[in-house]
Design a protein around this motif. Sequence first.
Motif, PDB file in Angstrom:
ATOM      1  N   PHE A  37       0.845  -1.179   0.000  1.00  0.00           N
ATOM      2  CA  PHE A  37       0.000   0.000   0.000  1.00  0.00           C
ATOM      3  C   PHE A  37       0.882   1.230   0.000  1.00  0.00           C
ATOM      4  N   ARG A  38       0.291   2.373  -0.287  1.00  0.00           N
ATOM      5  CA  ARG A  38       1.031   3.620  -0.180  1.00  0.00           C
ATOM      6  C   ARG A  38       0.115   4.714   0.337  1.00  0.00           C
ATOM      7  N   VAL A  48      -1.783  -0.844  -3.696  1.00  0.00           N
ATOM      8  CA  VAL A  48      -0.850  -0.778  -4.809  1.00  0.00           C
ATOM      9  C   VAL A  48      -0.764  -2.111  -5.539  1.00  0.00           C
ATOM     10  N   ALA A  49      -0.478  -3.182  -4.799  1.00  0.00           N
ATOM     11  CA  ALA A  49      -0.272  -4.481  -5.425  1.00  0.00           C
ATOM     12  C   ALA A  49      -0.417  -5.587  -4.404  1.00  0.00           C
ATOM     13  N   ALA A  50      -0.715  -6.789  -4.877  1.00  0.00           N
ATOM     14  CA  ALA A  50      -0.792  -7.964  -4.020  1.00  0.00           C
ATOM     15  C   ALA A  50      -0.301  -9.176  -4.789  1.00  0.00           C
ATOM     16  N   ILE A  51       0.128 -10.182  -4.043  1.00  0.00           N
ATOM     17  CA  ILE A  51       0.636 -11.411  -4.640  1.00  0.00           C
ATOM     18  C   ILE A  51       0.189 -12.590  -3.798  1.00  0.00           C
ATOM     19  N   SER A  57      -0.218 -15.538  -8.989  1.00  0.00           N
ATOM     20  CA  SER A  57      -1.180 -14.494  -9.321  1.00  0.00           C
ATOM     21  C   SER A  57      -0.794 -13.185  -8.663  1.00  0.00           C
ATOM     22  N   THR A  58      -0.909 -12.109  -9.417  1.00  0.00           N
ATOM     23  CA  THR A  58      -0.623 -10.776  -8.908  1.00  0.00           C
ATOM     24  C   THR A  58      -1.758  -9.834  -9.279  1.00  0.00           C
ATOM     25  N   TYR A  59      -1.887  -8.777  -8.488  1.00  0.00           N
ATOM     26  CA  TYR A  59      -2.951  -7.799  -8.679  1.00  0.00           C
ATOM     27  C   TYR A  59      -2.365  -6.408  -8.484  1.00  0.00           C
ATOM     28  N   TYR A  60      -2.822  -5.456  -9.293  1.00  0.00           N
ATOM     29  CA  TYR A  60      -2.269  -4.115  -9.268  1.00  0.00           C
ATOM     30  C   TYR A  60      -3.357  -3.063  -9.340  1.00  0.00           C
ATOM     31  N   ALA A  61      -3.097  -1.953  -8.679  1.00  0.00           N
ATOM     32  CA  ALA A  61      -3.924  -0.780  -8.891  1.00  0.00           C
ATOM     33  C   ALA A  61      -3.714  -0.275 -10.311  1.00  0.00           C
ATOM     34  N   ALA A  62      -4.757   0.282 -10.891  1.00  0.00           N
ATOM     35  CA  ALA A  62      -4.668   0.762 -12.268  1.00  0.00           C
ATOM     36  C   ALA A  62      -3.571   1.803 -12.438  1.00  0.00           C
ATOM     37  N   SER A  63      -3.327   2.593 -11.414  1.00  0.00           N
ATOM     38  CA  SER A  63      -2.359   3.671 -11.499  1.00  0.00           C
ATOM     39  C   SER A  63      -0.915   3.193 -11.633  1.00  0.00           C
ATOM     40  N   LYS A  65      -0.190  -0.240 -12.827  1.00  0.00           N
ATOM     41  CA  LYS A  65      -0.122  -1.395 -13.716  1.00  0.00           C
ATOM     42  C   LYS A  65       0.757  -1.083 -14.919  1.00  0.00           C
ATOM     43  N   GLY A  66       1.644  -2.003 -15.224  1.00  0.00           N
ATOM     44  CA  GLY A  66       2.576  -1.822 -16.322  1.00  0.00           C
ATOM     45  C   GLY A  66       3.872  -1.158 -15.923  1.00  0.00           C
ATOM     46  N   ARG A  67       3.920  -0.556 -14.746  1.00  0.00           N
ATOM     47  CA  ARG A  67       5.126   0.108 -14.261  1.00  0.00           C
ATOM     48  C   ARG A  67       5.724  -0.581 -13.040  1.00  0.00           C
ATOM     49  N   PHE A  68       4.869  -1.104 -12.180  1.00  0.00           N
ATOM     50  CA  PHE A  68       5.315  -1.763 -10.957  1.00  0.00           C
ATOM     51  C   PHE A  68       5.144  -3.269 -11.090  1.00  0.00           C
TER      52      PHE A  68
END
Length: 123
Positions: A37-38, A48-51, A57-63, A65-68
Motif C-alpha cells: 500500500f502507499r 498498490v499491489a498484491a501477490i 497471481s498478482t494484482y495491481y492498482a490501475a495507477s 499497472k505496467g510500471r510496478f
Amino acid sequence: QVQLVESGGGLVQAGGSLRLSCATSGRSFSSYVMGWFRQAPGKEREFVAAITRSGISTYYAASVKGRFTISRDNAKNTVYLQMNSLKPEDTAVYYCAGEVAGSYYYMTSWHYWGQGTQVTVSS
C-alpha cells in the motif's frame, strides 16, 4: 510475533526506478498473501499491489499497472516491489502488508504491517 520491515525507499528523479523489499519474520512467510500500500500526504492509504502465496497471481492498482511489479521469494521470506518509470504522483510512504482476510483493496483486510518506507519522485 509477526514483523515486516521495508527497505529500499529513497529519492529518485521522474522516470527512474526503485526496488522496495519487505523482510518478514515470526511466522511461515509462504502461508501469507502479501501486498503493498502507499499513502501520500493528506491522502488515505491506497492499495498498490498484491501477490498470492505461490506468487503465481498478482494484482495491481490501475495507477501502477505496467510500471510496478510485485514478486516474492519464499526461501528468503521477502516480498519485493519493483517500481519503474516513476512519476511524481508516486511519491508516498510505501507499506508492506501481509495475511489478507477479505478484499485486497481495503487496508482493514490485512493483518500485519510494516513501518513504511518513503519514496520521493522529483520532477
